[in-house]
Design an enzyme around this catalytic site. Structure first.
Site, PDB file in Angstrom:
ATOM      1  N   MET A  73      -5.780  -2.062  -2.546  1.00 14.03           N
ATOM      2  CA  MET A  73      -4.614  -1.239  -2.207  1.00 14.03           C
ATOM      3  C   MET A  73      -5.015   0.169  -1.782  1.00 14.03           C
ATOM      4  O   MET A  73      -6.198   0.500  -1.735  1.00 14.03           O
ATOM      5  CB  MET A  73      -3.665  -1.190  -3.392  1.00 14.03           C
ATOM      6  CG  MET A  73      -2.856  -2.456  -3.582  1.00 14.03           C
ATOM      7  SD  MET A  73      -1.655  -2.237  -4.914  1.00 14.03           S
ATOM      8  CE  MET A  73      -0.629  -3.686  -4.662  1.00 14.03           C
ATOM      9  N   ARG A  77     -22.657 -16.150   0.494  1.00 11.64           N
ATOM     10  CA  ARG A  77     -21.403 -15.992   1.243  1.00 11.64           C
ATOM     11  C   ARG A  77     -21.103 -14.531   1.543  1.00 11.64           C
ATOM     12  O   ARG A  77     -21.595 -13.634   0.860  1.00 11.64           O
ATOM     13  CB  ARG A  77     -20.229 -16.530   0.407  1.00 11.64           C
ATOM     14  CG  ARG A  77     -20.147 -18.037   0.392  1.00 11.64           C
ATOM     15  CD  ARG A  77     -19.080 -18.487  -0.563  1.00 11.64           C
ATOM     16  NE  ARG A  77     -18.824 -19.917  -0.409  1.00 11.64           N
ATOM     17  CZ  ARG A  77     -18.225 -20.666  -1.310  1.00 11.64           C
ATOM     18  NH1 ARG A  77     -17.800 -20.141  -2.446  1.00 11.64           N
ATOM     19  NH2 ARG A  77     -18.020 -21.938  -1.080  1.00 11.64           N
ATOM     20  N   GLU A 101      -6.379  -1.940   2.320  1.00  9.43           N
ATOM     21  CA  GLU A 101      -5.263  -2.651   2.972  1.00  9.43           C
ATOM     22  C   GLU A 101      -4.786  -1.959   4.251  1.00  9.43           C
ATOM     23  O   GLU A 101      -4.277  -2.604   5.163  1.00  9.43           O
ATOM     24  CB  GLU A 101      -4.091  -2.808   2.001  1.00  9.43           C
ATOM     25  CG  GLU A 101      -3.521  -1.479   1.512  1.00  9.43           C
ATOM     26  CD  GLU A 101      -2.370  -1.610   0.535  1.00  9.43           C
ATOM     27  OE1 GLU A 101      -1.981  -2.739   0.196  1.00  9.43           O
ATOM     28  OE2 GLU A 101      -1.842  -0.559   0.108  1.00  9.43           O
ATOM     29  N   THR A 144       9.016   9.867  -4.269  1.00  6.25           N
ATOM     30  CA  THR A 144       9.841  10.257  -5.420  1.00  6.25           C
ATOM     31  C   THR A 144       9.875  11.775  -5.566  1.00  6.25           C
ATOM     32  O   THR A 144      10.924  12.359  -5.856  1.00  6.25           O
ATOM     33  CB  THR A 144       9.263   9.615  -6.706  1.00  6.25           C
ATOM     34  OG1 THR A 144       9.166   8.213  -6.497  1.00  6.25           O
ATOM     35  CG2 THR A 144      10.139   9.886  -7.914  1.00  6.25           C
ATOM     36  N   GLY A 156       5.344   9.476  -7.079  1.00  5.67           N
ATOM     37  CA  GLY A 156       4.430   9.720  -5.970  1.00  5.67           C
ATOM     38  C   GLY A 156       5.136  10.548  -4.899  1.00  5.67           C
ATOM     39  O   GLY A 156       6.189  11.160  -5.151  1.00  5.67           O
ATOM     40  N   ASP A 157       4.575  10.513  -3.721  1.00  3.09           N
ATOM     41  CA  ASP A 157       5.056  11.319  -2.613  1.00  3.09           C
ATOM     42  C   ASP A 157       6.571  11.179  -2.377  1.00  3.09           C
ATOM     43  O   ASP A 157       7.310  12.162  -2.354  1.00  3.09           O
ATOM     44  CB  ASP A 157       4.257  10.879  -1.377  1.00  3.09           C
ATOM     45  CG  ASP A 157       4.724  11.562  -0.136  1.00  3.09           C
ATOM     46  OD1 ASP A 157       5.041  12.753  -0.226  1.00  3.09           O
ATOM     47  OD2 ASP A 157       4.796  10.910   0.914  1.00  3.09           O
ATOM     48  N   GLY A 173       6.158   3.126  -7.174  1.00  3.98           N
ATOM     49  CA  GLY A 173       5.355   2.037  -7.749  1.00  3.98           C
ATOM     50  C   GLY A 173       4.791   2.461  -9.093  1.00  3.98           C
ATOM     51  O   GLY A 173       4.412   3.612  -9.266  1.00  3.98           O
ATOM     52  N   ILE A 210      -1.732   5.136  -7.862  1.00  2.00           N
ATOM     53  CA  ILE A 210      -3.084   4.589  -7.845  1.00  2.00           C
ATOM     54  C   ILE A 210      -3.808   4.995  -6.548  1.00  2.00           C
ATOM     55  O   ILE A 210      -5.021   4.989  -6.491  1.00  2.00           O
ATOM     56  CB  ILE A 210      -3.110   3.039  -7.977  1.00  2.00           C
ATOM     57  CG1 ILE A 210      -2.473   2.354  -6.759  1.00  2.00           C
ATOM     58  CG2 ILE A 210      -2.470   2.589  -9.249  1.00  2.00           C
ATOM     59  CD1 ILE A 210      -2.799   0.865  -6.663  1.00  2.00           C
ATOM     60  N   ASP A 211      -3.024   5.338  -5.522  1.00  2.00           N
ATOM     61  CA  ASP A 211      -3.619   5.591  -4.203  1.00  2.00           C
ATOM     62  C   ASP A 211      -4.392   6.916  -4.136  1.00  2.00           C
ATOM     63  O   ASP A 211      -5.189   7.114  -3.224  1.00  2.00           O
ATOM     64  CB  ASP A 211      -2.530   5.614  -3.120  1.00  2.00           C
ATOM     65  CG  ASP A 211      -1.736   4.324  -3.075  1.00  2.00           C
ATOM     66  OD1 ASP A 211      -2.243   3.291  -3.564  1.00  2.00           O
ATOM     67  OD2 ASP A 211      -0.603   4.341  -2.560  1.00  2.00           O
TER      68      ASP A 211
HETATM   69  O1  F6P Z   1       1.530   3.150  -3.592  1.00  2.00           O
HETATM   70  C1  F6P Z   1       1.031   2.275  -4.542  1.00  2.00           C
HETATM   71  C2  F6P Z   1       0.895   0.880  -3.993  1.00  2.00           C
HETATM   72  O2  F6P Z   1       0.346   0.068  -4.987  1.00  2.00           O
HETATM   73  C3  F6P Z   1       0.103   0.782  -2.702  1.00  2.00           C
HETATM   74  O3  F6P Z   1      -1.285   0.863  -2.898  1.00  2.00           O
HETATM   75  C4  F6P Z   1       0.587  -0.534  -2.171  1.00  2.00           C
HETATM   76  O4  F6P Z   1       0.483  -0.609  -0.776  1.00  2.00           O
HETATM   77  C5  F6P Z   1       2.039  -0.539  -2.569  1.00  2.00           C
HETATM   78  O5  F6P Z   1       2.166   0.357  -3.662  1.00  2.00           O
HETATM   79  C6  F6P Z   1       2.563  -1.883  -2.992  1.00  2.00           C
HETATM   80  O6  F6P Z   1       3.922  -1.753  -3.227  1.00  2.00           O
HETATM   81  P1  F6P Z   1       4.812  -2.884  -3.875  1.00  2.00           P
HETATM   82  O7  F6P Z   1       4.626  -2.818  -5.355  1.00  2.00           O
HETATM   83  O8  F6P Z   1       6.182  -2.525  -3.475  1.00  2.00           O
HETATM   84  O9  F6P Z   1       4.343  -4.198  -3.338  1.00  2.00           O
END
Ligand code: F6P
Length: 364
Positions: free
Chosen positions: A184, A177, A237, A120, A117-118, A13, A141-142
């Site tokens: 994410m 509210r 998420e 790749t 990331g992991d 990503g 980003i995670d």
């Molecule tokens: O790993 C980065 C990330 O943005 C996650 O936080 C998210 O769950 C996922 O990629 C979303 O992936 P995609 O872009 O395939 O929807």
């Protein structure tokens, strides 16, 4: 070693800061080593199918502040088990790894810089074992990669979440509210926790601490009792209720590509809360806005530092490693030691203590 021609690819990503790395590598490679730089397009796909472009210092000079990756990326093209349609329209998996190695050799590259990331970086390590001199550069980003203090992209994402929370406060307070923000992070709660603390969330739910609905309701009622009739909830998420698994999206692409896609926990929570509490509930899903936009200063600097250090690592012949932030320095970590490890928030983390001491409920 002398570098004459190097390759760069970005996989997984996208996130902000990737272009900072590309620019950093290119500038050092060209200015210090007089080297040619080849940008492989769309992750490992470019290596399999021979799609690449030459990168120059002039061509990359405007990209430092640009989100995404100028090389393109994909989070589904694993060369070792590439999913594609056969002639009958059925999905099949094919091993393209040798083709990728042959193309690497045909391009006469001295090394390959893999920004990912992991997933790749695991693939990168397999190519290293097949003889490609690889240097890894961690991104996501995670912020869930082992071996590095922070990944670039994370800070920009948390800033996006923090800005959204500031906005949700004013509208939530006006309408009294419960405002839920789903963010994410996959199986780690770094984005939710850090942005939630910064954005004054009242409740933060993270994958590391399965939440108890009763505790979430208790916090809302407590605030009501104190005269505060609005609540800000950040939910990662990948968060899940005690006794249940995380919520995923079952879409056609998910099924075909075999990728688990999170999503839906915010609306699930909204439904649960509105059944129990006499307040209106609204859910916002930030989605890919967290991945895009302009990188923060921190992410630009980190990307540039990792890129420049990566070139030095290649000159020193330190292949099979990843460059990593070990504050305050950049150092090398073996790619072998990272395989498949998701860096979650430790339950003993001071961040968790800090959140709870400032009266943020983590749903437990
Ligand atoms: O790993 C980065 C990330 O943005 C996650 O936080 C998210 O769950 C996922 O990629 C979303 O992936 P995609 O872009 O395939 O929807």
């Amino acid at each position: 070693m002398t570098l004459k021609r190097i390759g760069i690819l970005t996989g997984g990503g996208d996130c902000t800061g990737m272009n900072a790395v590309i620019r950093g590598i290119t500038r050092v490679a060209v200015f210090q080593h007089g080297c040619e730089v080849i940008g492989i397009e769309q992750g490992f796909d470019g290596l399999i199918f021979n799609r690449y472009q030459e990168l120059t210092t002039i061509g990359t000079r405007e990209i430092l502040s640009l989100g995404g990756t100028i090389l393109g990326t994909t989070n589904k093209g694993n060369p070792f088990s590439y999913r594609e349609f056969d002639e009958n329209g059925a999905i099949r998996e094919r091993d393209y790894s040798q083709q990728a190695v042959d193309n690497f050799n045909r391009l006469k590259l001295d090394c390959l810089f893999v920004i990912g990331g992991d997933g790749t970086l695991q693939i990168a390590y397999k190519f290293f074992e097949m003889g490609i001199p690889v240097i890894g550069i961690p991104k996501t980003i995670d912020n869930d990669l082992e071996g590095t203090d922070y990944t670039f992209g994370f800070q920009t994402a948390t800033q996006v979440v923090c800005d959204a929370l500031d906005r949700l406060h004013t509208t939530g307070r006006s309408h009294q509210r419960v405002m839920i923000l789903e963010v994410m992070g996959r199986d780690a709660g770094w984005i939710a926790l850090e942005a939630g603390i910064a954005g004054r969330a009242h409740i933060i739910l993270i994958p590391e601490i399965p939440y108890q609905m009763a505790k979430v309701l208790e916090k809302i009622k407590l605030r009501q009792g104190g005269g505060s009739h609005y609540n800000i909830i950040v939910v990662a998420e990948g968060a899940r209720e005690v006794g249940y698994s995380e919520i995923t999206l079952e879409s056609a692409t998910t099924r075909l590509q075999g990728i688990k896609q999170y999503g839906g926990v915010g609306n699930y929570l909204a439904e649960q809360i509105s059944r129990e509490i006499d307040l209106e509930v609204r859910c916002t899903v930030l989605g890919h806005t967290q991945r895009g936009g302009t990188p923060t200063c921190f992410d630009r600097v980190l990307g540039t530092r990792l890129g420049t250090y990566a070139v030095q690592a290649a000159v020193d012949g330190k292949f099979g490693n990843m460059v990593a932030l070990k504050t305050p320095d950049i150092s090398l970590v073996s790619l072998k030691t990272l395989a498949g490890i998701v860096r979650k928030i430790p339950l003993t983390s001071q961040l968790i203590v800090c959140a709870e001491q400032t009266r943020i409920s983590l749903g437990r």
